[in-house]
Design an enzyme around this catalytic site. Structure first.
Site, PDB file in Angstrom:
ATOM      1  NE  ARG A 251      -2.022   0.801   4.001  1.00 24.94           N
ATOM      2  CZ  ARG A 251      -1.724   2.079   4.545  1.00 24.94           C
ATOM      3  NH1 ARG A 251      -0.540   2.129   4.847  1.00 24.94           N
ATOM      4  NH2 ARG A 251      -2.841   2.932   4.568  1.00 24.94           N
ATOM      5  CG  LEU A 252       2.743   4.114  -1.888  1.00 26.97           C
ATOM      6  CD1 LEU A 252       2.579   4.672  -3.534  1.00 26.97           C
ATOM      7  CD2 LEU A 252       3.732   4.610  -1.117  1.00 26.97           C
ATOM      8  CG  ASP A 253      -0.308   6.239   4.562  1.00 22.71           C
ATOM      9  OD1 ASP A 253      -0.700   4.946   4.654  1.00 22.71           O
ATOM     10  OD2 ASP A 253       0.375   6.749   5.416  1.00 22.71           O
ATOM     11  CE  LYS A 254      -8.354  10.455   0.157  1.00 20.66           C
ATOM     12  NZ  LYS A 254      -9.442  10.575   1.022  1.00 20.66           N
TER      13      LYS A 254
ATOM     14  CD  GLU B 119       2.597   4.297   2.733  1.00 21.85           C
ATOM     15  OE1 GLU B 119       1.461   4.080   2.517  1.00 21.85           O
ATOM     16  OE2 GLU B 119       3.432   3.479   2.645  1.00 21.85           O
TER      17      GLU B 119
END
Length: 248
Positions: A104-107, A248
């Site tokens: 994932r990557l944060d919003k 992240e």
């Protein structure tokens, strides 16, 4: 007769990751030959598997029907397969076949993320023990000092542990590149916060040998044959339990 664990059968099909398959089985949404199976059940040739009444197709032996995509995720896109979430990554990519993100990557973060229909490789890449390299470009809210770089590189106490030693290189007055091989939750942001800095921009530039090169924000492309070969080779020895990655 060759058999395969039910969760692996489902993830190999491209339906979801192995962890998500376990949750589906536990929730009683999976049927094996019309009956509710237990966790750990094995699937043999000729067995029929379904989720919520819909058949799960077998993966081709050579995985030639699998999809592997590199996507430059913009800020504001959420790395979830839940279609009811506004700005979810599946709608953003708009691919016709069922795919899901690897990690994932944060919003608020942007950059490279991989999506696939190959549930098996998801687990292999996410295993923390593999120590796969990820490169980030980070901008912070005030000038960087030599002490900050040294502290970031040598390890920072967060989440009841100390981060592993890593490579950190200053790029500008308020920016640096960091190379991580672990993926603690919001790791880079937490490390910076501990040292009195706030992240203003975070871009993942590279995952292993794969980079953002040629991809503008919001664009995606299929991995090349050479890239896939290297990817499968890099994760060939994966053996332990998968971990979710959110550095992240």
């Amino acid at each position: 007769m060759e058999t395969k664990r039910l969760n692996k059968f489902i993830s190999d099909s491209g339906y979801c990751s192995r962890r998500e398959a376990d949750a589906l089985i536990d929730a009683g949404r999976v049927r094996l030959n019309g009956k509710i199976p237990e966790l750990g059940t094995r699937v043999a040739d000729g067995d029929e598997v379904s989720v919520d009444g819909k058949p799960v197709e077998r993966v081709k032996a050579d995985k030639s029907d699998r999809v592997y995509i590199a996507y430059h995720k913009p800020v504001g896109i959420t790395c979830t397969t839940e279609r009811n979430v506004k700005g979810n990554i599946i709608d953003a990519v708009g691919f016709q076949q069922r795919i899901f993100p690897i990690g994932r990557l944060d919003k608020p973060s942007e950059g490279l993320i991989l999506l696939t229909s190959d549930g098996d490789i998801v687990n292999k890449i996410l295993r923390a023990e593999n120590a796969h390299k990820k490169v980030y470009r980070v901008n912070v809210d005030k000038p960087i000092t030599a002490r900050f770089i040294q502290k970031m590189a040598s390890g920072v106490p967060i989440l009841n542990t100390v981060t592993k030693r890593c490579e950190v290189r200053q790029c500008g007055q308020r920016s640096f590149d960091i190379v991580l091989t672990q993926g603690l939750n919001r790791q880079i942001r937490r490390m910076c916060e501990h040292l009195g800095y706030e992240v203003t921009r975070l871009v993942r530039k590279q995952i292993m040998h794969l980079s953002l090169k040629g991809l503008a924000s919001g664009e995606w492309r299929h991995l090349s044959g050479t890239e896939l070969e290297k990817l499968h080779s890099a994760v060939a020895d994966s053996t332990k339990t998968a971990m979710q990655s959110g550095a992240e």
